[in-house]
Write an enzyme that holds these catalytic residues in place. Sequence first.
Site, PDB file in Angstrom:
ATOM      1  N   GLU A 240       0.884  -1.178   0.000  1.00 50.31           N
ATOM      2  CA  GLU A 240       0.000   0.000   0.000  1.00 50.31           C
ATOM      3  C   GLU A 240       0.912   1.215   0.000  1.00 50.31           C
ATOM      4  OE1 GLU A 240      -3.126  -0.141  -0.320  1.00 50.31           O
ATOM      5  OE2 GLU A 240      -3.570  -2.213   0.159  1.00 50.31           O
ATOM      6  N   CYS A 274      -2.342   9.440   2.243  1.00 50.99           N
ATOM      7  CA  CYS A 274      -1.928   8.750   1.010  1.00 50.99           C
ATOM      8  C   CYS A 274      -2.935   8.972  -0.104  1.00 50.99           C
ATOM      9  CB  CYS A 274      -1.731   7.267   1.275  1.00 50.99           C
ATOM     10  SG  CYS A 274      -3.177   6.476   1.992  1.00 50.99           S
TER      11      CYS A 274
HETATM   12  P1  NAD Z   1       8.420   4.881   4.566  1.00 54.01           P
HETATM   13  O1  NAD Z   1       8.406   4.124   3.289  1.00 54.01           O
HETATM   14  O2  NAD Z   1       9.535   5.805   4.829  1.00 54.01           O
HETATM   15  O3  NAD Z   1       8.364   3.898   5.827  1.00 54.01           O
HETATM   16  C1  NAD Z   1       7.322   2.974   5.994  1.00 54.01           C
HETATM   17  C2  NAD Z   1       7.778   1.900   6.965  1.00 54.01           C
HETATM   18  O4  NAD Z   1       8.791   1.108   6.343  1.00 54.01           O
HETATM   19  C3  NAD Z   1       8.370   2.405   8.272  1.00 54.01           C
HETATM   20  O5  NAD Z   1       7.888   1.605   9.319  1.00 54.01           O
HETATM   21  C4  NAD Z   1       9.869   2.196   8.067  1.00 54.01           C
HETATM   22  O6  NAD Z   1      10.583   2.003   9.265  1.00 54.01           O
HETATM   23  C5  NAD Z   1       9.869   0.932   7.250  1.00 54.01           C
HETATM   24  N1  NAD Z   1      11.086   0.699   6.453  1.00 54.01           N
HETATM   25  C6  NAD Z   1      11.932   1.615   5.932  1.00 54.01           C
HETATM   26  N2  NAD Z   1      12.904   0.999   5.227  1.00 54.01           N
HETATM   27  C7  NAD Z   1      12.658  -0.328   5.294  1.00 54.01           C
HETATM   28  C8  NAD Z   1      13.296  -1.485   4.761  1.00 54.01           C
HETATM   29  N3  NAD Z   1      14.391  -1.384   3.996  1.00 54.01           N
HETATM   30  N4  NAD Z   1      12.764  -2.693   5.021  1.00 54.01           N
HETATM   31  C9  NAD Z   1      11.632  -2.810   5.763  1.00 54.01           C
HETATM   32  N5  NAD Z   1      10.994  -1.755   6.322  1.00 54.01           N
HETATM   33  C10 NAD Z   1      11.493  -0.528   6.067  1.00 54.01           C
HETATM   34  O7  NAD Z   1       7.005   5.630   4.596  1.00 54.01           O
HETATM   35  P2  NAD Z   1       6.499   6.695   5.648  1.00 54.01           P
HETATM   36  O8  NAD Z   1       7.247   7.964   5.403  1.00 54.01           O
HETATM   37  O9  NAD Z   1       6.473   6.104   6.989  1.00 54.01           O
HETATM   38  O10 NAD Z   1       4.979   6.886   5.189  1.00 54.01           O
HETATM   39  C11 NAD Z   1       4.561   7.807   4.220  1.00 54.01           C
HETATM   40  C12 NAD Z   1       4.257   7.093   2.917  1.00 54.01           C
HETATM   41  O11 NAD Z   1       3.285   6.091   3.146  1.00 54.01           O
HETATM   42  C13 NAD Z   1       3.649   8.004   1.870  1.00 54.01           C
HETATM   43  O12 NAD Z   1       4.231   7.718   0.625  1.00 54.01           O
HETATM   44  C14 NAD Z   1       2.187   7.609   1.864  1.00 54.01           C
HETATM   45  O13 NAD Z   1       1.514   7.877   0.669  1.00 54.01           O
HETATM   46  C15 NAD Z   1       2.280   6.155   2.156  1.00 54.01           C
HETATM   47  N6  NAD Z   1       1.016   5.645   2.687  1.00 54.01           N
HETATM   48  C16 NAD Z   1       0.269   4.805   1.913  1.00 54.01           C
HETATM   49  C17 NAD Z   1      -0.947   4.340   2.390  1.00 54.01           C
HETATM   50  C18 NAD Z   1      -1.811   3.413   1.590  1.00 54.01           C
HETATM   51  O14 NAD Z   1      -2.675   2.783   2.171  1.00 54.01           O
HETATM   52  N7  NAD Z   1      -1.631   3.300   0.294  1.00 54.01           N
HETATM   53  C19 NAD Z   1      -1.387   4.731   3.657  1.00 54.01           C
HETATM   54  C20 NAD Z   1      -0.608   5.598   4.403  1.00 54.01           C
HETATM   55  C21 NAD Z   1       0.610   6.040   3.903  1.00 54.01           C
END
Ligand code: NAD
Length: 500
Positions: A240, A274
């Site tokens: 997502e 998002c």
């Molecule tokens: P992010 O991608 O920076 O981090 C998301 C999660 O992934 C965090 O818990 C982080 O610690 C973890 N992570 C980071 N690197 C990783 C790796 N190499 N392996 C495994 N886990 C890892 O995203 P964010 O800044 O926390 O969230 C914002 C983003 O999320 C925006 O792009 C937003 O659009 C998206 N989002 C999407 C939805 C949806 O349902 N489509 C909902 C909410 C947010």
Amino acid sequence: MTLMDQTQPATEVTTHSPVDGRIVASYPAADAAEVDAILARARVGAAWWAALPFAERRAHLLRWKSAIALRAGELADVIAAETGKPHGDAVLEVMLTLGHLDWAAKNARHVLRRRKVKAGLVNYNQHATVGYEPYGVVGVIGPWNYPFYTPMGSISYALAAGNAVVFKPSELTPGPAVWIAERWAEAVGHDVLVAATGGRATGAALVASGVDKIAFTGSTATAKKVMAAAAESLTPIVAECGGSDALLVAADADLDAAADFIVFGAMGNAGQTCAGVERVYAVDTVHATLVAKVVERAERLRTSGEDAQYGPMTLPSQVDVVRRHVASALETGTAALGGLDSVHERVVAPVVVTGVSEDSEAVREETFGPLVIINPVASLEEAVARANATPYGLTAAVFTRDKAAANRAAAALRVGAVSINSVLGFAGVAALPFGGVKQSGFGRIHGADGLREFSVVKSVARQTRKAALNLLTMDRTEKDLHTATKMIPMLHGRAKGAKH
Ligand code: NAD
């Protein structure tokens, strides 16, 4: 070491209030060995949980829901402290999320129980059933923008489908994860939902841990890394990711309603949604009026003080992305409200820009801030084409009084969900699946499809009697083969049903 600098594994994560910078809490940062130990506990919980009948799982889930609901204000405080969002927004987040948990708990049996399917004429001697079984342990990796609602879209449905969950929340917002795991421990008492706090390294360790499925919510860039790592063990994932969602306004639309929803969709939660509204395409006969109505509403928004309607940017570095996108929009567009001066140290005031190039970074990439671009188009069809022209495809909204035109636009939009005459209309309807296409991800949470997403489909064919025509033997007779040869044109020779 700062939160963002995780090249060396940190032993803990400390969270800060985005409002005033004060320390909120510290949590352990699980390393690979600790993640393995958490997974081992969850495996024991998973065996207990999967063996329960649907009715018992439903009762436990509803008890957990009640434990959360009875302390909803406290959870809202926990959410607000680390995200910086107003308490009222956090309360709404809790309410929306519990609606999904309720639906998942109450519908899992109906959606997932083993059911009979027709075996067909040739296989009349088979009793055919399909069942949906749990994967085992699902690793849920969550973002910070809605730290309860977004991961719970996976957690509620994964648990209701009979899986245990190891939940790795964002390092910016571990509070709600730890809080809901505590309520689980009190209400249910087995290691079926366990939090593994920490940063990227903890997330990466969870992906590599041997967990049975990963439910990732976060940025597209991280999803690609998670998917590549999961490929090593062929661990399935649901992704997502981000979006650059469009809202389309036809000439006959209710412009006041559209303006209200645009401001809510674009500015609510400081644009950190998002499926928030990033781009608006309005038919040129109503474009100027719509812009005026949006500006009139957006300039009234309070962005500081006790009664602020949205908070600061939760992720400090997001401020730079928003500044870059405002600059990008202003290179070709005209400011209708605000501009670069609206981007403060942590808070961004509403920015409305019109006539922005479709090739700009501001249009093509996710801003995740309170900037909205309102471009004129010649027709609703052109609006659809422009909406579809970015690499993302999460959701979209259409405003028109013409039901047929709205349905045509909804069908043509390359996204996972469409709202007609509202924004985010689908998010609260638990029966509607949620998820994106293209760079916005794949797989579905919510609804029956969300329950099936966290299930392994198993087919069973039970032979009830010997087949009259016995073809599944190495000692096939010439007579049976002859009968089969004669049957093929009888069964499939006429293109019955091809008429339309
Ligand atoms: P992010 O991608 O920076 O981090 C998301 C999660 O992934 C965090 O818990 C982080 O610690 C973890 N992570 C980071 N690197 C990783 C790796 N190499 N392996 C495994 N886990 C890892 O995203 P964010 O800044 O926390 O969230 C914002 C983003 O999320 C925006 O792009 C937003 O659009 C998206 N989002 C999407 C939805 C949806 O349902 N489509 C909902 C909410 C947010």
